[in-house]
Design a protein around this motif. Structure first.
Motif, PDB file in Angstrom:
ATOM      1  N   GLN A 247      -0.171   6.327  -6.752  1.00 54.13           N
ATOM      2  CA  GLN A 247      -1.481   7.079  -7.449  1.00 54.13           C
ATOM      3  C   GLN A 247      -1.230   8.456  -7.035  1.00 54.13           C
ATOM      4  O   GLN A 247      -1.882   9.073  -7.837  1.00 54.13           O
ATOM      5  N   PHE A 248      -0.439   8.868  -6.045  1.00 54.67           N
ATOM      6  CA  PHE A 248      -0.498  10.344  -5.967  1.00 54.67           C
ATOM      7  C   PHE A 248       0.332  11.196  -7.093  1.00 54.67           C
ATOM      8  O   PHE A 248      -0.388  12.094  -7.645  1.00 54.67           O
ATOM      9  N   PHE A 249       1.282  10.586  -7.364  1.00 49.26           N
ATOM     10  CA  PHE A 249       2.050  11.504  -8.531  1.00 49.26           C
ATOM     11  C   PHE A 249       1.920  11.197  -9.849  1.00 49.26           C
ATOM     12  O   PHE A 249       2.186  11.656 -10.666  1.00 49.26           O
ATOM     13  N   PHE A 250       1.127   9.799 -10.051  1.00 49.53           N
ATOM     14  CA  PHE A 250       0.936   9.341 -11.396  1.00 49.53           C
ATOM     15  C   PHE A 250      -0.409   9.206 -11.740  1.00 49.53           C
ATOM     16  O   PHE A 250      -0.677   8.826 -13.121  1.00 49.53           O
ATOM     17  N   VAL A 251      -1.480   9.060 -11.078  1.00 51.87           N
ATOM     18  CA  VAL A 251      -2.610   8.737 -11.125  1.00 51.87           C
ATOM     19  C   VAL A 251      -3.738   9.970 -10.896  1.00 51.87           C
ATOM     20  O   VAL A 251      -4.552  10.279 -11.500  1.00 51.87           O
ATOM     21  N   THR A 252      -3.648  10.252  -9.762  1.00 52.26           N
ATOM     22  CA  THR A 252      -4.765  11.103  -8.913  1.00 52.26           C
ATOM     23  C   THR A 252      -4.644  12.670  -9.601  1.00 52.26           C
ATOM     24  O   THR A 252      -3.394  13.157  -9.034  1.00 52.26           O
ATOM     25  N   PRO A 253      -5.521  13.241 -10.323  1.00 50.73           N
ATOM     26  CA  PRO A 253      -5.369  14.572 -10.698  1.00 50.73           C
ATOM     27  C   PRO A 253      -5.819  15.654  -9.454  1.00 50.73           C
ATOM     28  O   PRO A 253      -6.786  15.518  -8.991  1.00 50.73           O
ATOM     29  N   LEU A 254      -4.840  16.233  -8.852  1.00 53.29           N
ATOM     30  CA  LEU A 254      -5.385  17.454  -8.054  1.00 53.29           C
ATOM     31  C   LEU A 254      -6.100  18.419  -8.882  1.00 53.29           C
ATOM     32  O   LEU A 254      -5.681  18.763  -9.958  1.00 53.29           O
ATOM     33  N   SER A 255      -6.938  18.923  -7.884  1.00 52.45           N
ATOM     34  CA  SER A 255      -7.626  20.295  -8.642  1.00 52.45           C
ATOM     35  C   SER A 255      -6.789  21.412  -8.886  1.00 52.45           C
ATOM     36  O   SER A 255      -5.771  21.877  -8.030  1.00 52.45           O
ATOM     37  N   LYS A 256      -6.928  22.022 -10.145  1.00 52.64           N
ATOM     38  CA  LYS A 256      -6.092  23.094 -10.579  1.00 52.64           C
ATOM     39  C   LYS A 256      -6.773  24.436 -10.255  1.00 52.64           C
ATOM     40  O   LYS A 256      -6.278  25.341 -10.125  1.00 52.64           O
ATOM     41  N   GLU A 257      -8.228  24.366 -10.003  1.00 54.19           N
ATOM     42  CA  GLU A 257      -8.948  25.600  -9.651  1.00 54.19           C
ATOM     43  C   GLU A 257      -8.918  25.704  -8.140  1.00 54.19           C
ATOM     44  O   GLU A 257      -8.740  24.645  -7.711  1.00 54.19           O
ATOM     45  N   ARG A 258      -8.972  26.829  -7.668  1.00 56.02           N
ATOM     46  CA  ARG A 258      -8.940  27.169  -6.336  1.00 56.02           C
ATOM     47  C   ARG A 258     -10.559  27.180  -5.984  1.00 56.02           C
ATOM     48  O   ARG A 258     -11.398  27.889  -6.438  1.00 56.02           O
ATOM     49  N   MET A 259     -10.768  26.225  -5.071  1.00 51.33           N
ATOM     50  CA  MET A 259     -12.201  26.264  -4.444  1.00 51.33           C
ATOM     51  C   MET A 259     -12.128  25.918  -2.972  1.00 51.33           C
ATOM     52  O   MET A 259     -11.387  25.018  -2.652  1.00 51.33           O
ATOM     53  N   LYS A 260     -13.257  26.538  -2.476  1.00 51.38           N
ATOM     54  CA  LYS A 260     -13.353  26.372  -1.047  1.00 51.38           C
ATOM     55  C   LYS A 260     -14.420  25.418  -0.906  1.00 51.38           C
ATOM     56  O   LYS A 260     -14.862  24.833  -1.760  1.00 51.38           O
ATOM     57  N   MET A 261     -14.067  24.773   0.517  1.00 47.75           N
ATOM     58  CA  MET A 261     -14.997  23.600   0.837  1.00 47.75           C
ATOM     59  C   MET A 261     -16.342  24.004   0.667  1.00 47.75           C
ATOM     60  O   MET A 261     -17.230  23.162   0.041  1.00 47.75           O
ATOM     61  N   LYS A 262     -16.997  25.041   1.116  1.00 47.53           N
ATOM     62  CA  LYS A 262     -18.370  25.366   1.248  1.00 47.53           C
ATOM     63  C   LYS A 262     -18.909  25.344  -0.307  1.00 47.53           C
ATOM     64  O   LYS A 262     -20.026  25.066  -0.513  1.00 47.53           O
ATOM     65  N   ASP A 263     -18.002  25.919  -1.286  1.00 47.27           N
ATOM     66  CA  ASP A 263     -18.413  26.152  -2.662  1.00 47.27           C
ATOM     67  C   ASP A 263     -18.474  24.610  -3.297  1.00 47.27           C
ATOM     68  O   ASP A 263     -19.275  24.320  -4.044  1.00 47.27           O
ATOM     69  N   PHE A 264     -17.873  23.832  -2.768  1.00 44.79           N
ATOM     70  CA  PHE A 264     -17.738  22.317  -3.307  1.00 44.79           C
ATOM     71  C   PHE A 264     -18.845  21.739  -3.188  1.00 44.79           C
ATOM     72  O   PHE A 264     -19.575  20.899  -3.810  1.00 44.79           O
ATOM     73  N   TRP A 265     -19.699  21.792  -1.849  1.00 43.85           N
ATOM     74  CA  TRP A 265     -20.794  21.098  -1.556  1.00 43.85           C
ATOM     75  C   TRP A 265     -22.177  21.937  -1.600  1.00 43.85           C
ATOM     76  O   TRP A 265     -23.003  21.736  -1.276  1.00 43.85           O
ATOM     77  N   ALA A 266     -21.835  23.144  -2.360  1.00 42.75           N
ATOM     78  CA  ALA A 266     -22.844  24.195  -2.510  1.00 42.75           C
ATOM     79  C   ALA A 266     -24.083  23.659  -3.510  1.00 42.75           C
ATOM     80  O   ALA A 266     -25.169  23.721  -3.265  1.00 42.75           O
TER      81      ALA A 266
ATOM     82  N   VAL B 296       0.664  -1.095   0.080  1.00 40.77           N
ATOM     83  CA  VAL B 296      -0.112  -0.165   0.164  1.00 40.77           C
ATOM     84  C   VAL B 296       0.937   1.165  -0.034  1.00 40.77           C
ATOM     85  O   VAL B 296       0.522   2.222  -0.759  1.00 40.77           O
ATOM     86  N   TRP B 297       1.964   1.486   0.764  1.00 40.89           N
ATOM     87  CA  TRP B 297       3.002   2.299   0.704  1.00 40.89           C
ATOM     88  C   TRP B 297       3.499   2.722  -0.657  1.00 40.89           C
ATOM     89  O   TRP B 297       3.219   4.062  -0.874  1.00 40.89           O
ATOM     90  N   PHE B 298       3.675   1.811  -1.529  1.00 39.27           N
ATOM     91  CA  PHE B 298       4.121   2.174  -2.622  1.00 39.27           C
ATOM     92  C   PHE B 298       2.953   2.757  -3.628  1.00 39.27           C
ATOM     93  O   PHE B 298       3.178   3.367  -4.644  1.00 39.27           O
ATOM     94  N   TRP B 299       1.832   1.765  -3.385  1.00 36.03           N
ATOM     95  CA  TRP B 299       0.668   2.108  -4.141  1.00 36.03           C
ATOM     96  C   TRP B 299       0.210   3.496  -4.049  1.00 36.03           C
ATOM     97  O   TRP B 299      -0.179   3.948  -5.107  1.00 36.03           O
ATOM     98  N   GLU B 300       0.125   4.042  -2.730  1.00 31.22           N
ATOM     99  CA  GLU B 300      -0.136   5.373  -2.459  1.00 31.22           C
ATOM    100  C   GLU B 300       0.750   6.511  -3.188  1.00 31.22           C
ATOM    101  O   GLU B 300       0.226   7.421  -3.545  1.00 31.22           O
ATOM    102  N   LEU B 301       1.960   6.188  -3.072  1.00 29.49           N
ATOM    103  CA  LEU B 301       2.788   7.363  -3.789  1.00 29.49           C
ATOM    104  C   LEU B 301       2.643   7.124  -5.397  1.00 29.49           C
ATOM    105  O   LEU B 301       2.635   8.310  -5.779  1.00 29.49           O
TER     106      LEU B 301
END
Length: 484
Positions: free
Chosen positions: A465-484, A458-463
């Protein structure tokens, strides 16, 4: 009626790398009352098979149920998968009635019904009694306005009925263990295993946790009833490992001790794992030998943070001194301790990660698990972080194993490197390695090696996933707007 209960695949977490799965207790718990009400009920555990969404839809078509029920213990992160399945299924069979339930739908019922017309009904809160009344009403095509604890859509509007009454006796509803037929659920090194509950709820008001809100009040099963059930599962189904789903099974010391004594008297030779509060371990110091005799091999202890100000802010109601003492007491009684530690409750700086490592080293637990603060909209903690920015807008990743809240002073790539460094340091420190290879108890050595093998993958898998699979949000979004 012909009812299919579906446990949807949870594809975002690395724990599936273990190749072992536990049965979905919540779905089995509603299956029992439905079977006892005369319905034809079957289980499709697509999480067990790691099915793709099209594969789940095809399997549902092959069963051809009249009613489809879906829920998942990973409620927030599972909801997008449930909605994708429901849309695809309804395209093939518009007459099928789809019911969902769980923690996330209980609180997000309105937005779910507004945006997804494929979902017909939502069971809010505990489902054992509510689901039998709802399915009966569907079968008889009768009115729903006397069924508490549901939300649904009629031709004009979305309707939410008042909450159902809290179940007073947890022994009144049977778990549908027979639905496990065809599945070989294992845990703790390929041993046959189930999830079980002694209690529901938690009397503590931790702001980040929704247990006390969802279950309303802490209740427990009778000691004899639960132990009878465990003995049946052991002798008739070959179950060896019992993983307790309770947030805190020992809240009532008298009831908990009665359960331990009843289990010890049966001499069943089981393996038990559970979560528990550290201060309850300290409270029970005089009879921890009963824990060991009953079969407990590991307890998960929620350490959460090193900063007492943060612990007070999230209303953890714990003490660092008792956390340490609990780990020492468990070791004296030959029981493993796993310390969970949460990143993201404060505005961490690099030095805070160093202090976290020092704190964990001083605790000296047998195992560690680092998690990320993941706010859910129905918890008080959400109100504290509603104006913070998030870095992950893929709801399927909101599972405590992915960083969601942005940290002002540390970049996400550095956060995960700090987290992974702490994990590897804790698990490869000399004390941990000595226990891993030379612990006096062979069963505990085996358990620690099993966990280490999984943890390494899992240690290697999560690294990765983070660096090569999971895209982080490029837009700046607040928590309240995400759930709005």
């Amino acid at each position: 009626m012909k009812i299919l209960i579906v446990n949807p695949p949870h594809l975002s977490i690395g724990s599936r790398l273990a190749g072992e799965h536990l049965p979905p207790l919540g779905l089995l718990s509603i299956g029992g009352p439905l079977i006892d009400s005369g319905h034809e009920v079957s289980l499709l555990d697509s999480d067990y098979f790691n099915d793709s969404i099209p594969s789940v839809v095809q399997k549902i078509k092959e069963v051809n149920p009249e009613v489809l029920l879906m829920g998942h213990s990973g409620s927030t992160s599972a909801q997008p998968v449930i909605e994708d399945i429901s849309r695809m299924v309804k395209l093939r069979n518009p007459e099928l009635k789809i019911i969902i339930g769980g923690v996330f739908p209980t609180y997000h019922w309105k937005e779910i019904l507004q945006k997804n017309e494929s979902i017909d009904y939502i069971v809010c809160g505990e489902g054992e009694e509510t689901i039998t009344k709802l399915v009966s009403a569907i079968e008889q095509q009768s009115e729903l306005n006397d069924i508490r604890g549901i939300a649904y859509r009629n031709s004009r509007e979305i309707i939410k009925m008042p909450p159902a009454a809290t179940i007073k006796s947890l022994d009144d509803f049977r778990i549908g263990w027979e639905l496990m037929d065809g599945y070989h659920y294992t845990y703790w090194g390929k041993r046959k295993a189930v999830v079980i509950q002694f209690s529901r709820g938690c009397p503590y008001p931790c702001t980040y946790c929704g247990q006390s809100l969802f279950w309303k009040k802490w209740r427990h099963r009778s000691a004899k009833s639960l132990v009878d059930e465990m003995e049946m599962l052991h002798k008739k189904m070959g179950v060896i490992v019992f993983n307790f789903a309770d947030e805190n099974p020992s809240s009532n010391p008298k009831a908990w001790r009665e359960f331990l004594q009843e289990l010890v008297s049966r001499n069943l030779k089981l393996i038990l794992v559970a979560s528990i509060r550290a201060d309850n371990i300290v409270r029970d110091a005089d009879y921890l030998h009963l824990y060991k005799k009953a079969g407990f091999e590991r307890f998960l202890l929620g350490i959460e943070n090193y900063d007492e100000a943060i612990l007070e802010n999230i209303k953890k109601a714990g003490e660092i001194s008792k956390d340490k003492e609990a780990i020492q007491l468990l070791r004296q009684h030959n029981i493993l301790s796993m310390a969970t530690y949460v990143v993201g409750f404060g505005e961490e700086k690099p030095r805070d990660f160093y202090n976290s490592l020092k704190q964990l080293l001083s605790y000296d637990p047998d195992q560690v698990q680092l998690l990320y603060a993941t706010p859910h909209k129905w918890t008080p903690y959400f109100e504290e972080v509603r104006d913070k920015e998030i870095i992950l807008t893929d709801q399927r990743k909101w599972d405590y194993k992915h960083q969601v809240i942005s940290t002002r002073f540390v970049k996400p790539w550095l956060v995960i490197l700090f987290v992974k460094a702490i994990e590897i340091f804790m698990q490869t420190r000399p004390k941990a390695l000595i226990r891993l290879f030379f612990h006096r108890d062979a069963r505990l050595r085996s358990a620690m090696r099993w966990y280490s093998r999984i943890g390494k993958r899992v240690w290697f898998w999560e690294l990765h996933q983070f660096f090569f699979v999971t895209p982080l949000s490029k837009e700046r979004m607040k928590m309240k707007d995400f759930w709005a």
